[in-house]
Design a protein around this motif. Structure first.
Motif, PDB file in Angstrom:
ATOM      1  N   GLU A 173     -54.882 -50.195 -51.507  1.00 18.71           N
ATOM      2  CA  GLU A 173     -55.425 -51.737 -51.235  1.00 18.71           C
ATOM      3  C   GLU A 173     -55.279 -52.275 -49.753  1.00 18.71           C
ATOM      4  O   GLU A 173     -56.135 -52.649 -49.316  1.00 18.71           O
ATOM      5  CB  GLU A 173     -54.916 -52.441 -52.135  1.00 18.71           C
ATOM      6  N   ASP A 174     -54.080 -52.058 -49.423  1.00 20.79           N
ATOM      7  CA  ASP A 174     -53.954 -52.568 -48.113  1.00 20.79           C
ATOM      8  C   ASP A 174     -54.708 -51.869 -47.138  1.00 20.79           C
ATOM      9  O   ASP A 174     -55.214 -52.338 -46.067  1.00 20.79           O
ATOM     10  CB  ASP A 174     -52.431 -52.261 -47.609  1.00 20.79           C
ATOM     11  N   ASP A 177     -58.454 -53.084 -46.995  1.00 13.85           N
ATOM     12  CA  ASP A 177     -58.728 -54.344 -46.686  1.00 13.85           C
ATOM     13  C   ASP A 177     -58.756 -54.209 -44.955  1.00 13.85           C
ATOM     14  O   ASP A 177     -59.257 -55.120 -44.461  1.00 13.85           O
ATOM     15  CB  ASP A 177     -57.408 -55.285 -46.933  1.00 13.85           C
ATOM     16  N   ALA A 201     -52.924 -44.691 -56.857  1.00 11.19           N
ATOM     17  CA  ALA A 201     -54.122 -45.214 -56.844  1.00 11.19           C
ATOM     18  C   ALA A 201     -55.289 -44.694 -57.816  1.00 11.19           C
ATOM     19  O   ALA A 201     -54.955 -43.612 -58.223  1.00 11.19           O
ATOM     20  CB  ALA A 201     -54.890 -45.267 -55.385  1.00 11.19           C
ATOM     21  N   ALA A 206     -60.140 -49.069 -57.399  1.00 10.63           N
ATOM     22  CA  ALA A 206     -60.182 -49.358 -56.086  1.00 10.63           C
ATOM     23  C   ALA A 206     -61.593 -49.657 -55.678  1.00 10.63           C
ATOM     24  O   ALA A 206     -61.779 -50.634 -54.825  1.00 10.63           O
ATOM     25  CB  ALA A 206     -59.811 -48.299 -55.468  1.00 10.63           C
ATOM     26  N   ARG A 210     -66.091 -53.449 -54.129  1.00 14.14           N
ATOM     27  CA  ARG A 210     -66.040 -52.799 -52.885  1.00 14.14           C
ATOM     28  C   ARG A 210     -67.426 -51.988 -52.497  1.00 14.14           C
ATOM     29  O   ARG A 210     -67.559 -51.173 -53.328  1.00 14.14           O
ATOM     30  CB  ARG A 210     -64.819 -52.276 -52.560  1.00 14.14           C
TER      31      ARG A 210
END
Length: 356
Positions: A173-174, A177, A201, A206, A210
């Protein structure tokens, strides 16, 4: 007499060298194959499909895509977001052909799946490989730092082949981003069925919300259909359309589609088989850790022995069992039949004793 010159992208690539076949199938622990035969009902469905081999297969694989939507619990997604190809490796090539132009950069960890640099070069892209951490894990911070204005695609293999660790959900996730939405991120989950780490993950989670994340999966590993070459991608619809455009028509036979459909219907047997592989994997890793070997976390159907310069010699010492040596780096050992696994553990023990 001169002959036509192949593309310069092929210079230095060489020809893919698959592991040599073992004298007995059970002794082959080099290719991450499933030690079990096809799941119940698969051979019968596949054989029935042979009866119409004079006809082209369903180029859209509609029945399989619809079944995958149900199996994955993503019926809410349009079936157009699922694409089927001749293995996840072939789908990766289709993705790179669709998105990479000359000079575009493709970023991935190294060492990882050996098909990545080959597929990148053939698409005309520039390889940007980022070293793994010492424990065999992706260094996602370094990968994010490696992104440039020329980056077009990022490949994330989780669990990582050949070292074994996963990328965690928080790490991913980081990382996502930090990735611009103009960059496509491909999550290669070829071994996802074997993952037991609760922090790992999950590609389908995820990619939610997105527009630049694709998930690749395969029937080659957990489902044991390596010989039939079939995998699938889940992607945003525009990306899925691009994959369809660059995928060779009729690439997946009706035999493979029938086998995959039957495999999805044998879920209970699949889960039992995967559980037995996971249990054997954990037992092997525990044994190696007890001997003092720094074995990375293993979440696929294989283990990584970081033997460095001794890798090739160790692979030879394992004969007639076939393991996969990456010269100068390490050896990947597929989890196979318990009796064959025991022979590898014995080879490790004999290998290490003179050096204690």
């Amino acid at each position: 007499m001169t002959t036509p010159r192949a593309r310069r992208a092929l210079d230095g690539l060489g020809v893919f060298s698959p592991p040599k076949p073992a004298s007995v199938d059970a002794l082959g622990l080099a290719a991450n194959e499933n030690p079990f035969p096809p799941l119940p009902g698969v051979a019968e469905r596949a054989a029935a499909a042979l009866g119409r081999s004079n006809r082209y297969p369903d180029a859209n694989a509609m029945a399989l895509r619809e079944s995958l939507g149900v199996h994955l619990g993503i019926q809410s997604l349009a079936v157009e977001r699922i694409r089927v190809g001749a293995g996840s490796g072939a789908l990766l090539s289709s993705i790179l052909q669709a998105y990479v132009e000359a000079g575009d950069e493709v970023v991935f960890a190294w060492r990882s799946f050996e098909g990545y640099p080959i597929a990148t070069a053939l698409a005309g892209g520039t390889v940007v490989s980022v070293p793994l951490r010492r424990n065999g894990r992706h260094d996602l911070d370094a990968m994010a730092d490696a992104l440039t204005d020329r980056t077009k695609v990022v490949l994330v293999c989780t669990p990582n082949n050949p070292t074994g660790p996963v990328v965690t959900a928080a790490e991913l996730e980081d990382f996502l981003d930090r990735v611009p939405t103009r960059v496509l991120v491909v999550l290669d989950e070829a071994y996802v069925e074997f993952v037991r780490d609760p922090s790992a993950a999950r590609g389908l989670e995820a990619m939610a919300g997105r527009p630049n994340v694709v998930v690749l999966r395969t029937f080659s590993k957990a489902y044991g259909l390596a010989g039939l070459r079939i995998g699938y991608a889940i992607a945003p619809e525009e990306v899925a359309d691009a994959i369809a455009t660059t995928t060779q028509p009729f690439a997946v036979s009706d035999v493979a589609q029938a086998a995959a459909l039957a495999s999805l219907q044998a879920r209970d047997e699949l889960l039992g088989r995967v559980a037995s592989v996971v249990a054997e994997r954990e037992a092997m890793r525990d044994s190696l850790l007890e001997q003092g070997w720094p074995i990375p976390e293993a979440q696929g159907n294989f283990l990584w022995l970081p033997l460095g310069r001794g890798s090739a010699d160790f692979a030879t010492a394992c004969a007639p069992v076939m393991v996969r040596a990456f010269a100068g780096e390490g050896v990947r050992v597929t989890v196979g039949d318990p009796g064959v696994n025991a022979r590898v553990l014995d080879a490790v023990d004999r290998w290490s004793r003179p050096r204690r």
